[in-house]
Motif scaffolding. Structure first.
Motif, short mmCIF file in Angstrom:
data_model
loop_
_atom_site.label_atom_id
_atom_site.label_comp_id
_atom_site.label_asym_id
_atom_site.label_seq_id
_atom_site.Cartn_x
_atom_site.Cartn_y
_atom_site.Cartn_z
N LEU A 39 4.67 -21.23 64.78
CA LEU A 39 4.27 -21.48 63.40
C LEU A 39 5.48 -21.52 62.46
O LEU A 39 5.40 -22.09 61.37
CB LEU A 39 3.32 -20.39 62.92
N LEU A 40 6.59 -20.93 62.88
CA LEU A 40 7.74 -20.78 62.00
C LEU A 40 8.72 -21.94 62.09
O LEU A 40 9.69 -21.99 61.34
CB LEU A 40 8.49 -19.49 62.37
N VAL A 41 8.47 -22.89 62.99
CA VAL A 41 9.45 -23.94 63.28
C VAL A 41 9.12 -25.20 62.49
O VAL A 41 8.06 -25.81 62.68
CB VAL A 41 9.47 -24.26 64.78
N LEU A 95 1.18 -31.03 73.61
CA LEU A 95 1.28 -31.39 72.20
C LEU A 95 0.01 -31.05 71.46
O LEU A 95 0.05 -30.49 70.35
CB LEU A 95 1.61 -32.88 72.07
N ARG A 96 -1.14 -31.32 72.06
CA ARG A 96 -2.41 -31.01 71.39
C ARG A 96 -2.60 -29.50 71.24
O ARG A 96 -3.11 -29.03 70.21
CB ARG A 96 -3.58 -31.64 72.15
N ALA A 97 -2.20 -28.73 72.25
CA ALA A 97 -2.31 -27.27 72.14
C ALA A 97 -1.40 -26.75 71.04
O ALA A 97 -1.78 -25.86 70.26
CB ALA A 97 -1.97 -26.62 73.48
N LEU A 98 -0.20 -27.30 70.95
CA LEU A 98 0.74 -26.88 69.93
C LEU A 98 0.23 -27.26 68.54
O LEU A 98 0.28 -26.45 67.60
CB LEU A 98 2.10 -27.55 70.19
N ALA A 99 -0.31 -28.46 68.42
CA ALA A 99 -0.85 -28.90 67.12
C ALA A 99 -2.02 -28.02 66.70
O ALA A 99 -2.13 -27.65 65.52
CB ALA A 99 -1.28 -30.36 67.21
#
Length: 279
Positions: A212-214, A247-251
């Protein structure tokens, strides 16, 4: 998870994506045809370019060959920290020659791995790893290329060595797996953080908090294939085509639109690796 799990199904396509770190040789590629087969499958779901990464000298030679066989493939070369004890003068000379190839977009993966010493036969000692890391830092600066880092249980030591040596202009933390405090320190230093399938694991709460911080302009996505297959396929063989799952998990964890995050991570990859235009 059993090792004989079937390969994941093709994900729903997500354009555009760059797999910022994979190992095509370990995925089974042996020649131009098998490289193209793996990359064709990835491209069919939106993963238009990949960076194949070396961890020993044979893999470095293959990575450079693969990048010259296929315009969608780029290379990173170095000796993995656990193999830093193989960095004699002849090996250094060959790594440097390979890293200078125009298709090589980063020096890596190098860094520190404090998990394996004492557990893995022939593993480089922490002192040997640090010496090798310092040499790779110098190489990246002399070549003007990004430095791609492997970090396992070595947060403080990695930051210390980077500070002592002076970091190259671009530093990439491959498969970032540390906590929010480390993510904050890396972001403040201007480093780039690359997230793999681990961000989708059910037990990765601290990693998702770190993600979340990136800022998007310091964020990459990768498979590290054939390792770290994303949930719900953990334990199955990984390949670059699986990147949309990560990518979807990260989004989802960041509360963002996956299409927008894909575009942003691709823009970051293009800038960081200085990839040529697709047009």
């Amino acid at each position: 998870m059993p090792k004989d799990r079937p390969a994941p199904d093709l994900p729903e396509p997500l354009f555009p994506l760059v797999d910022a770190h994979t190992h095509l040789d370990a995925c089974g590629a042996t020649d131009a045809a098998t490289v193209a087969e793996i990359v064709d499958r990835a491209e069919s779901v939106g993963v238009e370019r990949v960076v194949t990464v070396a961890d020993d000298l044979a893999a470095a030679r293959f990575a450079v060959d693969a990048a010259n066989w296929d315009s969608r493939v780029f290379a990173a070369v170095a000796l993995h920290p656990t193999r830093a004890n193989a960095l004699d003068d002849a090996t250094k000379a060959e790594v440097e020659r390979l890293a200078a190839d125009p298709r090589v977009v980063a020096v890596g993966e190098t860094g520190l791995d404090l998990y394996w010493p004492g557990k893995l036969d022939g593993c480089a000692t922490p002192e040997e790893q640090e010496d090798g890391f310092r040499w790779h830092i110098d190489l990246a600066k002399r070549l003007g290329k990004p430095l791609m880092l492997h970090n396992r249980e070595a947060d403080a030591d990695l930051l210390r060595v980077l500070n002592e040596e002076g970091a190259p202009e671009t530093v990439i933390f491959h498969c970032f797996s540390s906590d929010a405090a480390m993510a904050r320190a890396c972001v403040e230093a201007g480093y780039v953080l690359s997230f793999s399938g681990t961000v989708s694991f059910k037990n990765a709460k601290a990693l998702r908090e770190a993600a979340l911080l990136v800022p998007s302009d310091q964020l990459l996505v990768e498979t590290d294939a054939p390792f770290l297959t994303p949930h719900p396929f953990r334990g199955a063989p990984n390949q670059p085509y699986c990147l949309p799952y990560t990518l979807r998990a990260l989004a989802e964890g960041r509360g963002e639109d996956p299409v927008e995050l894909a575009k942003e991570s691709t823009a970051t990859a293009e800038r960081v690796y200085r990839l040529p235009s697709r047009s």
